[in-house]
Scaffold this motif. Structure first.
Motif, mmCIF file in Angstrom:
data_model
loop_
_atom_site.group_PDB
_atom_site.id
_atom_site.type_symbol
_atom_site.label_atom_id
_atom_site.label_comp_id
_atom_site.label_asym_id
_atom_site.label_seq_id
_atom_site.Cartn_x
_atom_site.Cartn_y
_atom_site.Cartn_z
ATOM 1 N N UNK A 6 0.826 -1.212 0.000
ATOM 2 C CA UNK A 6 0.000 0.000 0.000
ATOM 3 C C UNK A 6 0.859 1.260 0.000
ATOM 4 N N UNK A 7 1.822 1.322 0.896
ATOM 5 C CA UNK A 7 2.643 2.528 1.032
ATOM 6 C C UNK A 7 3.551 2.769 -0.164
ATOM 7 N N UNK A 8 3.869 1.717 -0.907
ATOM 8 C CA UNK A 8 4.717 1.858 -2.092
ATOM 9 C C UNK A 8 3.921 1.964 -3.381
ATOM 10 N N UNK A 9 2.623 2.158 -3.266
ATOM 11 C CA UNK A 9 1.772 2.197 -4.458
ATOM 12 C C UNK A 9 1.760 3.584 -5.105
ATOM 13 N N UNK A 10 1.359 3.607 -6.366
ATOM 14 C CA UNK A 10 1.178 4.871 -7.086
ATOM 15 C C UNK A 10 0.070 5.691 -6.448
ATOM 16 N N UNK A 42 -9.069 -0.042 6.402
ATOM 17 C CA UNK A 42 -9.072 -1.128 7.394
ATOM 18 C C UNK A 42 -8.825 -2.483 6.745
ATOM 19 N N UNK A 43 -9.338 -2.642 5.538
ATOM 20 C CA UNK A 43 -9.194 -3.924 4.845
ATOM 21 C C UNK A 43 -7.730 -4.292 4.591
ATOM 22 N N UNK A 44 -6.849 -3.305 4.635
ATOM 23 C CA UNK A 44 -5.437 -3.571 4.372
ATOM 24 C C UNK A 44 -4.763 -4.234 5.562
ATOM 25 N N UNK A 45 -5.251 -3.986 6.751
ATOM 26 C CA UNK A 45 -4.581 -4.497 7.948
ATOM 27 C C UNK A 45 -5.373 -5.549 8.717
ATOM 28 N N UNK A 49 -9.531 -10.483 2.388
ATOM 29 C CA UNK A 49 -9.059 -10.948 1.087
ATOM 30 C C UNK A 49 -8.124 -9.920 0.453
ATOM 31 N N UNK A 50 -8.465 -8.643 0.590
ATOM 32 C CA UNK A 50 -7.600 -7.592 0.049
ATOM 33 C C UNK A 50 -6.223 -7.656 0.690
ATOM 34 N N UNK A 51 -6.193 -7.787 1.996
ATOM 35 C CA UNK A 51 -4.928 -7.862 2.725
ATOM 36 C C UNK A 51 -4.092 -9.053 2.255
ATOM 37 N N UNK A 52 -4.714 -10.191 2.117
ATOM 38 C CA UNK A 52 -3.997 -11.395 1.676
ATOM 39 C C UNK A 52 -3.497 -11.255 0.239
ATOM 40 N N UNK A 53 -4.343 -10.694 -0.624
ATOM 41 C CA UNK A 53 -3.931 -10.494 -2.017
ATOM 42 C C UNK A 53 -2.768 -9.507 -2.117
ATOM 43 N N UNK A 79 -0.926 -5.285 -10.458
ATOM 44 C CA UNK A 79 -1.994 -5.973 -9.733
ATOM 45 C C UNK A 79 -2.273 -5.270 -8.405
ATOM 46 N N UNK A 80 -1.218 -4.845 -7.719
ATOM 47 C CA UNK A 80 -1.381 -4.097 -6.469
ATOM 48 C C UNK A 80 -2.192 -2.834 -6.724
ATOM 49 N N UNK A 81 -1.839 -2.103 -7.777
ATOM 50 C CA UNK A 81 -2.566 -0.872 -8.089
ATOM 51 C C UNK A 81 -4.034 -1.157 -8.357
ATOM 52 N N UNK A 82 -4.320 -2.174 -9.134
ATOM 53 C CA UNK A 82 -5.706 -2.522 -9.446
ATOM 54 C C UNK A 82 -6.483 -2.887 -8.182
ATOM 55 N N UNK A 83 -5.875 -3.674 -7.320
ATOM 56 C CA UNK A 83 -6.532 -4.048 -6.067
ATOM 57 C C UNK A 83 -6.868 -2.820 -5.227
#
Length: 96
Positions: A6-10, A42-45, A49-53, A79-83
């Motif tokens: 997340x923190x390294x995303x565009x 919240x879903x990131x931590x 499913x988002x967190x796992x992906x 894929x990270x960006x799309x998620x």
């Protein structure tokens, strides 16, 4: 790992570019007050499913970077960006 992705995303880079000062050569100055303002879904931590992906894709990025496999790294980063765009309800086309 999900937070790393997340923190390294565009998406986050775009957000930070709006709230941090820019200097010559595209250098951005990140200070604690800027980093504290980053919203974290919240879903990131929470082990969703988002967190796992995101965690799986972060592992792929790290592995690809270690092996020098740029195409696999780029694919995992995309894929990270799309998620993240989907989770935030944002059309990410303007950020690419």
């Amino acid at each position: 790992l999900p937070l790393l992705a997340y923190l390294n995303s565009k998406l986050i880079n775009q957000y930070l570019s709006q709230i941090t000062p820019s200097f010559r050569g595209g250098f951005q100055k990140f200070e604690p007050q800027h980093l504290q303002r980053i919203p974290v879904l919240r879903e990131i931590t929470n082990g969703s499913d988002l967190s796992l992906n995101l965690a799986n894709q972060a592992v792929k990025v790290i592995r690809a970077q270690t092996l020098g496999n740029d195409s696999e790294r780029r694919e995992a980063e995309e894929t990270i960006e799309e998620l993240l765009y989907n989770a935030a309800g944002i059309d990410g086309e303007g950020l690419r």
